[in-house]
Design a protein around this motif. Structure first.
Motif, PDB file in Angstrom:
ATOM      1  N   MET A   1     125.223  66.052  57.647  1.00 27.50           N
ATOM      2  CA  MET A   1     125.927  64.838  57.409  1.00 27.50           C
ATOM      3  C   MET A   1     125.284  63.369  58.557  1.00 27.50           C
ATOM      4  SD  MET A   1     129.169  66.469  55.425  1.00 27.50           S
ATOM      5  CE  MET A   1     129.661  64.532  55.221  1.00 27.50           C
ATOM      6  N   LEU A   2     126.217  63.689  59.896  1.00 28.46           N
ATOM      7  CA  LEU A   2     125.814  62.623  60.484  1.00 28.46           C
ATOM      8  C   LEU A   2     125.003  62.042  61.152  1.00 28.46           C
ATOM      9  CD1 LEU A   2     128.106  61.111  62.216  1.00 28.46           C
ATOM     10  CD2 LEU A   2     127.545  62.691  64.349  1.00 28.46           C
ATOM     11  N   LEU A   3     123.822  62.779  61.470  1.00 22.85           N
ATOM     12  CA  LEU A   3     122.521  62.620  61.335  1.00 22.85           C
ATOM     13  C   LEU A   3     122.168  61.937  60.112  1.00 22.85           C
ATOM     14  CD1 LEU A   3     119.857  63.162  63.146  1.00 22.85           C
ATOM     15  CD2 LEU A   3     119.273  65.057  61.775  1.00 22.85           C
ATOM     16  N   ILE A   4     121.915  61.946  59.049  1.00 19.87           N
ATOM     17  CA  ILE A   4     121.815  60.945  58.153  1.00 19.87           C
ATOM     18  C   ILE A   4     121.915  59.718  57.893  1.00 19.87           C
ATOM     19  CG2 ILE A   4     121.755  61.120  55.176  1.00 19.87           C
ATOM     20  CD1 ILE A   4     121.886  63.940  54.918  1.00 19.87           C
ATOM     21  N   LEU A   5     123.922  59.438  58.505  1.00 17.47           N
ATOM     22  CA  LEU A   5     123.874  58.190  58.879  1.00 17.47           C
ATOM     23  C   LEU A   5     123.351  57.714  59.763  1.00 17.47           C
ATOM     24  CD1 LEU A   5     127.921  58.949  57.754  1.00 17.47           C
ATOM     25  CD2 LEU A   5     126.493  58.039  56.556  1.00 17.47           C
ATOM     26  N   LEU A   6     123.268  58.200  60.865  1.00 17.41           N
ATOM     27  CA  LEU A   6     122.197  57.693  61.845  1.00 17.41           C
ATOM     28  C   LEU A   6     120.945  56.972  61.215  1.00 17.41           C
ATOM     29  CD1 LEU A   6     123.949  59.967  64.709  1.00 17.41           C
ATOM     30  CD2 LEU A   6     125.448  57.474  64.314  1.00 17.41           C
ATOM     31  N   THR A   7     120.177  58.041  60.670  1.00 12.77           N
ATOM     32  CA  THR A   7     119.098  57.795  60.811  1.00 12.77           C
ATOM     33  C   THR A   7     119.612  56.247  59.604  1.00 12.77           C
ATOM     34  OG1 THR A   7     118.678  59.766  60.576  1.00 12.77           O
ATOM     35  CG2 THR A   7     117.094  58.357  59.461  1.00 12.77           C
ATOM     36  N   ALA A   8     120.075  55.764  58.598  1.00 12.28           N
ATOM     37  CA  ALA A   8     120.512  55.641  58.029  1.00 12.28           C
ATOM     38  C   ALA A   8     120.848  53.676  58.262  1.00 12.28           C
ATOM     39  CB  ALA A   8     121.503  55.154  56.619  1.00 12.28           C
ATOM     40  N   TRP A   9     121.742  53.904  59.083  1.00 12.97           N
ATOM     41  CA  TRP A   9     121.913  53.046  60.137  1.00 12.97           C
ATOM     42  C   TRP A   9     120.970  51.723  60.033  1.00 12.97           C
ATOM     43  CZ3 TRP A   9     122.084  50.957  65.191  1.00 12.97           C
ATOM     44  CH2 TRP A   9     122.148  49.465  65.065  1.00 12.97           C
ATOM     45  N   PRO A  10     119.871  52.037  61.185  1.00 13.33           N
ATOM     46  CA  PRO A  10     118.386  51.337  61.696  1.00 13.33           C
ATOM     47  C   PRO A  10     118.308  50.872  59.956  1.00 13.33           C
ATOM     48  CG  PRO A  10     118.766  53.135  62.719  1.00 13.33           C
ATOM     49  CD  PRO A  10     119.265  53.465  61.117  1.00 13.33           C
ATOM     50  N   PHE A  11     117.737  51.288  59.024  1.00 13.86           N
ATOM     51  CA  PHE A  11     117.570  50.274  58.025  1.00 13.86           C
ATOM     52  C   PHE A  11     118.118  49.145  57.890  1.00 13.86           C
ATOM     53  CE2 PHE A  11     114.879  54.630  58.122  1.00 13.86           C
ATOM     54  CZ  PHE A  11     114.051  53.717  57.858  1.00 13.86           C
ATOM     55  N   ALA A  12     119.741  49.852  57.441  1.00  9.07           N
ATOM     56  CA  ALA A  12     121.191  48.680  57.448  1.00  9.07           C
ATOM     57  C   ALA A  12     120.900  47.636  58.093  1.00  9.07           C
ATOM     58  CB  ALA A  12     122.575  49.268  57.149  1.00  9.07           C
ATOM     59  N   VAL A  13     120.441  48.260  59.331  1.00 14.80           N
ATOM     60  CA  VAL A  13     120.689  46.535  60.014  1.00 14.80           C
ATOM     61  C   VAL A  13     119.662  45.404  59.764  1.00 14.80           C
ATOM     62  CG1 VAL A  13     119.740  46.126  62.614  1.00 14.80           C
ATOM     63  CG2 VAL A  13     121.906  48.312  62.262  1.00 14.80           C
ATOM     64  N   LEU A  14     118.510  46.296  59.601  1.00 14.89           N
ATOM     65  CA  LEU A  14     117.130  45.533  59.282  1.00 14.89           C
ATOM     66  C   LEU A  14     117.752  44.938  57.573  1.00 14.89           C
ATOM     67  CD1 LEU A  14     114.303  45.052  59.474  1.00 14.89           C
ATOM     68  CD2 LEU A  14     113.985  46.803  57.607  1.00 14.89           C
ATOM     69  N   ALA A  15     117.813  45.345  56.938  1.00 18.83           N
ATOM     70  CA  ALA A  15     118.994  44.713  55.778  1.00 18.83           C
ATOM     71  C   ALA A  15     120.004  43.343  56.039  1.00 18.83           C
ATOM     72  CB  ALA A  15     118.914  45.315  55.071  1.00 18.83           C
ATOM     73  N   THR A  16     120.499  43.631  56.948  1.00 15.65           N
ATOM     74  CA  THR A  16     121.658  42.883  57.015  1.00 15.65           C
ATOM     75  C   THR A  16     121.647  41.566  58.488  1.00 15.65           C
ATOM     76  OG1 THR A  16     122.900  44.151  58.295  1.00 15.65           O
ATOM     77  CG2 THR A  16     123.422  43.523  55.922  1.00 15.65           C
ATOM     78  N   SER A  17     119.908  42.172  59.277  1.00 16.18           N
ATOM     79  CA  SER A  17     119.757  40.799  60.249  1.00 16.18           C
ATOM     80  C   SER A  17     119.206  39.869  59.462  1.00 16.18           C
ATOM     81  CB  SER A  17     118.130  41.656  60.678  1.00 16.18           C
ATOM     82  OG  SER A  17     117.411  41.167  60.717  1.00 16.18           O
ATOM     83  N   CYS A  18     120.476  38.519  60.723  1.00 18.20           N
ATOM     84  CA  CYS A  18     119.378  37.190  60.183  1.00 18.20           C
ATOM     85  C   CYS A  18     120.285  36.415  59.246  1.00 18.20           C
ATOM     86  CB  CYS A  18     118.630  36.520  60.812  1.00 18.20           C
ATOM     87  SG  CYS A  18     117.401  37.831  62.422  1.00 18.20           S
ATOM     88  N   SER A  19     121.584  37.840  58.696  1.00 18.12           N
ATOM     89  CA  SER A  19     121.993  36.623  57.514  1.00 18.12           C
ATOM     90  C   SER A  19     123.430  37.147  58.083  1.00 18.12           C
ATOM     91  CB  SER A  19     121.989  37.950  56.708  1.00 18.12           C
ATOM     92  OG  SER A  19     122.474  39.014  56.160  1.00 18.12           O
ATOM     93  N   CYS A  20     124.420  36.096  57.449  1.00 17.71           N
ATOM     94  CA  CYS A  20     125.459  36.084  57.233  1.00 17.71           C
ATOM     95  C   CYS A  20     126.165  36.822  56.487  1.00 17.71           C
ATOM     96  CB  CYS A  20     125.742  34.605  57.101  1.00 17.71           C
ATOM     97  SG  CYS A  20     127.757  34.048  57.189  1.00 17.71           S
ATOM     98  N   ARG A  21     127.368  37.463  56.766  1.00 17.43           N
ATOM     99  CA  ARG A  21     127.932  38.531  55.869  1.00 17.43           C
ATOM    100  C   ARG A  21     129.152  37.643  54.244  1.00 17.43           C
ATOM    101  NH1 ARG A  21     132.132  42.231  59.239  1.00 17.43           N
ATOM    102  NH2 ARG A  21     130.411  43.320  60.876  1.00 17.43           N
ATOM    103  N   LYS A  22     129.166  36.186  54.702  1.00 14.95           N
ATOM    104  CA  LYS A  22     129.207  35.814  53.558  1.00 14.95           C
ATOM    105  C   LYS A  22     128.672  34.815  52.929  1.00 14.95           C
ATOM    106  CE  LYS A  22     134.061  35.105  55.388  1.00 14.95           C
ATOM    107  NZ  LYS A  22     135.086  34.908  55.417  1.00 14.95           N
ATOM    108  N   ALA A  23     126.306  35.437  53.158  1.00 15.78           N
ATOM    109  CA  ALA A  23     125.901  34.299  52.540  1.00 15.78           C
ATOM    110  C   ALA A  23     126.059  34.696  51.463  1.00 15.78           C
ATOM    111  CB  ALA A  23     124.545  34.824  53.097  1.00 15.78           C
ATOM    112  N   GLY A  24     125.419  33.415  50.741  1.00 19.92           N
ATOM    113  CA  GLY A  24     125.659  33.281  48.761  1.00 19.92           C
ATOM    114  C   GLY A  24     124.549  33.517  48.087  1.00 19.92           C
ATOM    115  N   VAL A  25     123.178  34.845  49.082  1.00 22.19           N
ATOM    116  CA  VAL A  25     121.909  33.819  48.307  1.00 22.19           C
ATOM    117  C   VAL A  25     121.387  36.254  48.013  1.00 22.19           C
ATOM    118  CG1 VAL A  25     121.593  31.666  49.524  1.00 22.19           C
ATOM    119  CG2 VAL A  25     120.881  34.036  50.850  1.00 22.19           C
TER     120      VAL A  25
END
Length: 487
Positions: A1-25
């Protein structure tokens, strides 16, 4: 489970890079495609690693068919599997969850609708954001909500929150079942803790779960105007698919259950069907929570969380009499000889609070103030209470001292009013005695108008058999009708 979560983290970073948490788009383009596909695959792998055997019925709708998924019953943190199977739509989440290591970044990639407990306008802002996204053409992902708002044990469907139904857009109902011999997944107010539910489930060789996507529900014009009606219709469809009943309990009932437990009452004492009572009696959470404190103070000696006649009398500092038994009977709606919290709330709202007006309190004060000097002495107080209850030897010194806040042995109007507002149960006794006095005046007036004298003394006519709260009907039909109406 931990290995899967660690593998998912880079893809989450890719999706949220250069974006603001409160972005309205919304997130679009290749970032959305890559991150969404990868996280969906890893999400399925995560539940597989936990031992879940998943059976899917039906098909998730597209965003053009339904903008919202309504999932029920909500009974566990494992219900997140519905989010994975639905294609990782946006969810409603607490803003604090974004600060969690690894999981916070993955959650941010889902473009959640954030709720803040510190913001008093959070609820209205959440509803506005749901409406904005579901009616926008900007390409927002679908939204998944658990309309019950809390975890239950899946034995019924409680009242749905209206947030997902206010926009009036089509909704796809999704039902979850856990057909296992041993239930380890349920995580409610009682039973397994978070850690216990997680460990027990992971210790199973496998855990069965069924997720069924029901046909998209398209609201009628009437349902678009009434979110309550819309929510109830969707809930009924889901209850039929699950073959379980519906109930009017809500998340607020769970809060009352916790409060009841903290007040040393049985937790089930807090179950009052909050939504139904609050609407019919025009009460809010604060009103009912305050009344729970009062109820607990009376029923503290009762192990079953119910008020008996002797506890009721002790709370009012009055002896058990026929008058008090009549008042107790008005509270005891089901006639089982006790008052539960629901009956207590209804009794105060229907019987006592309407009678506990400024005018009534002032009239009662003038009634007690026999010499009209602006204060009530203990003798004056005892005289009226003994007369109204029909108990000439009643000792009311304890009650008088409780009302006498400044210990001057005299009651001012402010002291009298303050006590009456805090103890609305006495209002019914006050108005009863006022009604007796009114009847006596009317009867005396009839006698003075050359009305043939009654065969029995007037005093006997206005004092009902064995001190009933309401007097016997006079020979005047209109007076009898008035008394029945007041009853």
């Amino acid at each position: 489970m931990l290995l899967i979560l660690l593998t998912a983290w880079p893809f989450a970073v890719l999706a949220t890079s250069c974006s603001c948490r409160k972005a309205g788009v919304p997130l679009t383009g290749w970032k959305r495609s890559v991150s969404n596909t990868s996280l969906r695959f890893l999400g399925r792998a995560l539940f597989f690693a936990m031992g879940f055997h998943v059976k899917v019925r039906g098909k998730p709708s597209s965003s053009s068919e339904a903008a919202i998924f309504a999932v029920a019953p909500h009974s566990s943190f494992f219900d997140g599997i519905a989010c994975v199977l639905a294609g990782l739509p946006s969810i409603v989440s607490r803003a604090e969850n974004l600060n969690a290591p690894i999981l916070g970044r993955i959650l941010q990639a889902l473009q959640p609708i954030l709720v803040s407990r510190l913001d008093p306008d959070s609820r209205s802002n959440t509803i506005n954001e749901i409406s904005r996204r579901t009616t926008s053409e900007e390409g927002w992902p679908q939204i998944l909500v658990f309309p019950e708002g809390t975890c239950t044990n899946r034995s019924c469907l409680i009242t749905f929150k209206q947030g997902a139904f206010i926009p009036g857009v089509p909704v796809q109902p999704v039902v979850i079942r856990y057909p296992n011999k041993r239930d380890t997944v349920t995580w409610t107010w009682q039973g397994n803790t978070f850690l216990e539910a997680l460990v027990l489930t992971l210790c199973q060789l496998y855990t069965n779960v069924e997720v069924e996507f029901l046909p998209v529900y398209i609201p009628t014009c009437e349902e678009k105007k009434s979110p309550i009606l819309f929510a109830n219709k969707v809930r009924y469809k889901m209850a039929c698919a699950l073959d379980v009943p519906v109930t009017d309990h809500t998340y607020e009932d769970c809060r009352l259950m916790i409060s009841a437990g903290q007040l040393t009452l049985p937790m089930e004492a807090g179950l009052v069907e909050f939504t139904k009572i609050s609407k019919k009696l025009n009460l809010n959470w604060g009103n009912i929570r305050d009344q729970l404190d009062q109820f607990a103070a009376i029923a503290s000696a009762s192990k079953g969380g119910r008020i008996r006649i002797d506890e009721f009398a002790s709370h009012l500092k009055l002896p058990v009499s026929d008058v008090l038994e009549e008042l107790f009977t008005l509270f005891d709606r089901n006639g089982d000889g006790t008052i539960d919290f629901r009956e207590y709330v209804i009794g105060l709202s229907v019987l006592c609070n309407p009678a506990n007006t400024e005018e009534t309190i002032y009239m009662a004060f003038k009634l007690f103030d026999l010499d009209d000097d602006g204060v009530i002495t203990e003798n004056e107080f005892a005289s009226v209470v003994q007369s109204s209850l029909g108990l000439p030897d009643l000792d009311v010194s304890k009650l008088f001292k409780e009302i006498d806040a400044d210990k001057t042995n005299k009651l001012s109007y402010e002291e009298f009013k303050d006590f009456a507002l805090k103890h609305p149960e006495y209002a019914k006794l006050f108005t009863t005695y006022l009604e007796l006095q009114r009847c006596q005046v009317e009867m005396q007036s009839e006698v003075n108008d050359n009305t043939p004298p009654p065969k029995t003394p007037i005093s006997k006519k206005i004092s009902g058999p064995k001190n009933k709260i309401y007097p016997q009907n006079s020979e005047d039909d209109n007076s009898g009708a008035s008394d029945k109406k007041d009853d």
